[in-house]
Enzyme design. Structure first.
Site, PDB file in Angstrom:
ATOM      1  N   ARG A  22       0.808  -1.222   0.000  1.00 34.90           N
ATOM      2  CA  ARG A  22       0.000   0.000   0.000  1.00 34.90           C
ATOM      3  C   ARG A  22       0.839   1.268   0.000  1.00 34.90           C
ATOM      4  O   ARG A  22       0.329   2.353  -0.283  1.00 34.90           O
ATOM      5  CB  ARG A  22      -0.969  -0.019   1.184  1.00 34.90           C
ATOM      6  CG  ARG A  22      -2.177  -0.916   0.954  1.00 34.90           C
ATOM      7  CD  ARG A  22      -3.135  -0.832   2.126  1.00 34.90           C
ATOM      8  NE  ARG A  22      -2.684  -1.637   3.242  1.00 34.90           N
ATOM      9  CZ  ARG A  22      -3.252  -1.641   4.450  1.00 34.90           C
ATOM     10  NH1 ARG A  22      -4.287  -0.831   4.696  1.00 34.90           N
ATOM     11  NH2 ARG A  22      -2.808  -2.415   5.408  1.00 34.90           N
ATOM     12  N   GLY A 149      -8.445  -5.573  15.844  1.00 40.03           N
ATOM     13  CA  GLY A 149      -8.765  -6.725  16.681  1.00 40.03           C
ATOM     14  C   GLY A 149      -9.157  -6.293  18.079  1.00 40.03           C
ATOM     15  O   GLY A 149      -8.456  -5.494  18.711  1.00 40.03           O
TER      16      GLY A 149
END
Length: 490
Positions: A22, A149
């Protein structure tokens, strides 16, 4: 708790093998720079105070470049190649395998966390030791946990699971405590758990969160330490995040400087690397950049619109609208505006380099001046000298560089060429417009220019009809007329 007082770990494993696609860059992600260090460099600086006996850096994508960089910033660290990228757990296993024989506690950290602070890491390790955990994970409480998470704890506060958002139920998605991806654990317990992970997910990868799940299943004690500042745990995955991390890091640096007594006139336009040092009562004007190992002493004023790289600025000195690299600006010396000080420049106390001056490998003595429009290269200038405007130290013969020496209290006339190697003795002068090719004795006046010769009527003959010719003819006509102010005859 300070890093110095925190319990040491036996080993550190830094995960730096990722592709970083990215970033859309030929440069490996962990080598992208901010605040004077690479992403990897910031992480290594954060863990260095722990004093781990061994540090392994797991490399993969762009490994040659990463290994070369690592040799320069942390030569004692061991680069370990992960031939196939199969997740964070697999990378950790590769790193631990290279540290065969190590026991005690291991810290596992991602190599793209530039805001991670040494104090945060030290507190994580301290919590791990004090609670006698098999594994302790660094966590953060954030306003928006989307995509991260979630940390699931039981009533006693022990960590029971890390649930990725895609697997979380509605209640778990409301949890704001998230996984920071930094772990400290017992080496034997982590190794054993990693050996049990099957990697039977869609990607066929092994994750560190799987290690936590296995330890919980086996009844091991697993805990979490909440970072005091949630920005400590932010990673960096693309150029937008890199810019955001750069701003956060710079804000931290400037905040510390201002609290220590440095005046930062406009924090929004001032950038200071973490490796730079600024003493109290210095002033940083808008548009200032202090890069590399730059130091600025008490009372100095830097800026506006000034960039210093690996420079030293002495007490009460001033550098205005200039670029300097590898230069020493002595106490009470002044630079600028619009000057360029290159490596090897050393200005003594009270020396001046003024507007539109370039220097390189030059020593300017105490109270000496190079006021404007000059080039000073490969030179030594004594005390109290003055270098006239448009002087050039001609140091290069096309093959080699040569040095010029200017003595104390010398006066160099404007538009002088000093053709090196040459020495100008103490108290000597040079006439304006001279080309000095031979040494000048102390106290002498050197005149090295052709005798002026005026060629009358040249413009009228060679440029007939031009504006210059017309102006000259008009002047000649006026000069030929009788003096209007003279006496008349009776």
């Amino acid at each position: 708790m300070s890093p110095q007082s925190s319990p040491a770990v036996t080993a550190v494993v830094v995960l730096a093998a990722g592709q970083g696609t990215r970033m859309r860059s030929a440069t490996p992600k962990v080598l992208h720079a901010l605040g004077g260090r690479s992403l990897l460099g910031h992480v290594l600086a954060a863990v260095e105070p722990l004093g781990a006996a061994r540090t392994a850096v797991v490399v993969g994508a762009g490994r040659e470049a990463v290994e070369e960089h690592l040799a320069g910033i942390a030569p004692d660290a061991l680069p370990v190649v992960q031939e196939e990228q199969r997740g964070s757990g697999h990378a950790a296993a590769v790193g631990l395998e290279a540290l065969d024989g190590a026991d005690g506690a291991v810290l596992i950290v991602n190599g793209d966390a530039p805001l991670l602070r040494a104090a945060t890491v030290a507190d994580l390790v301290a919590t791990h030791r004090e609670d006698r955990n098999a594994l302790t994970v660094l966590t953060a409480v954030v306003d928006d946990p989307t995509g991260l998470g979630r940390i699931v704890r039981n009533r006693d506060g022990a960590v029971r699971a890390i649930v990725e958002e895609r697997d979380a139920d509605p209640r778990q998605r409301e949890i704001r405590e998230v996984n920071a991806g930094v772990y400290v654990g017992d080496i034997a317990a982590v190794r054993d758990a990693l050996g049990q992970v099957k990697g039977d997910n869609d990607q066929g990868e092994i994750y560190l969160t799987d290690v936590l799940a296995l330890l919980v299943r086996d009844g091991a004690r697993v805990g979490g330490h909440i970072a005091e500042d949630p920005t400590d745990v932010l990673g960096c995955n693309d150029r937008r995040e890199l810019a955001a991390r750069r701003r956060t890091l710079n804000d931290r640096v400037l905040d510390e400087l201002m609290l220590s007594g440095v005046t930062v006139v406009d924090p929004a336009t001032t950038w200071v690397d973490v490796t730079a040092r600024v003493e109290p009562d210095a002033v940083l004007q808008p548009g200032t950049q202090l890069l590399g190992r730059t130091t600025v002493a008490t009372g100095a004023v830097v800026g506006p619109d000034t960039t210093l790289t690996d420079c030293q600025v002495g007490e009460d000195a001033s550098v205005v609208r200039s670029h300097c690299s590898g230069a020493v600006v002595g106490p009470q010396a002044t630079v600028g505006p619009f000057s360029f000080l290159r490596p090897g420049t050393r200005l003594a106390r009270g020396a001046k380099v003024g507007a539109f001056v370039e220097t390189k490998n030059a020593e300017v003595g105490e109270d000496s001046k190079v006021p404007h429009l000059s080039y000073v290269g490969d030179a030594t200038i004594g005390r109290g000298a003055n270098i006239g405007a448009a002087t050039v130290f001609v140091n290069y013969d096309g093959v080699e560089k040569h040095r010029t020496t200017v003595g104390d209290h010398v006066r160099i006339g404007s538009d002088t060429m000093l053709v090196a190697p040459v020495t100008i003795g103490d108290g000597a002068y040079t006439a304006a417009g001279s080309v000095i090719t031979n040494d000048v004795p102390a106290g002498a006046m050197a005149v090295a220019r052709g005798k002026q010769r005026n060629v009358g009527g040249w413009v009228r003959r060679r440029r007939p009809g031009s504006a210059a010719a017309q102006a000259a003819e008009a002047a000649e006509s006026r000069a030929a007329e009788p003096d209007a102010g003279g006496a008349s005859a009776d």
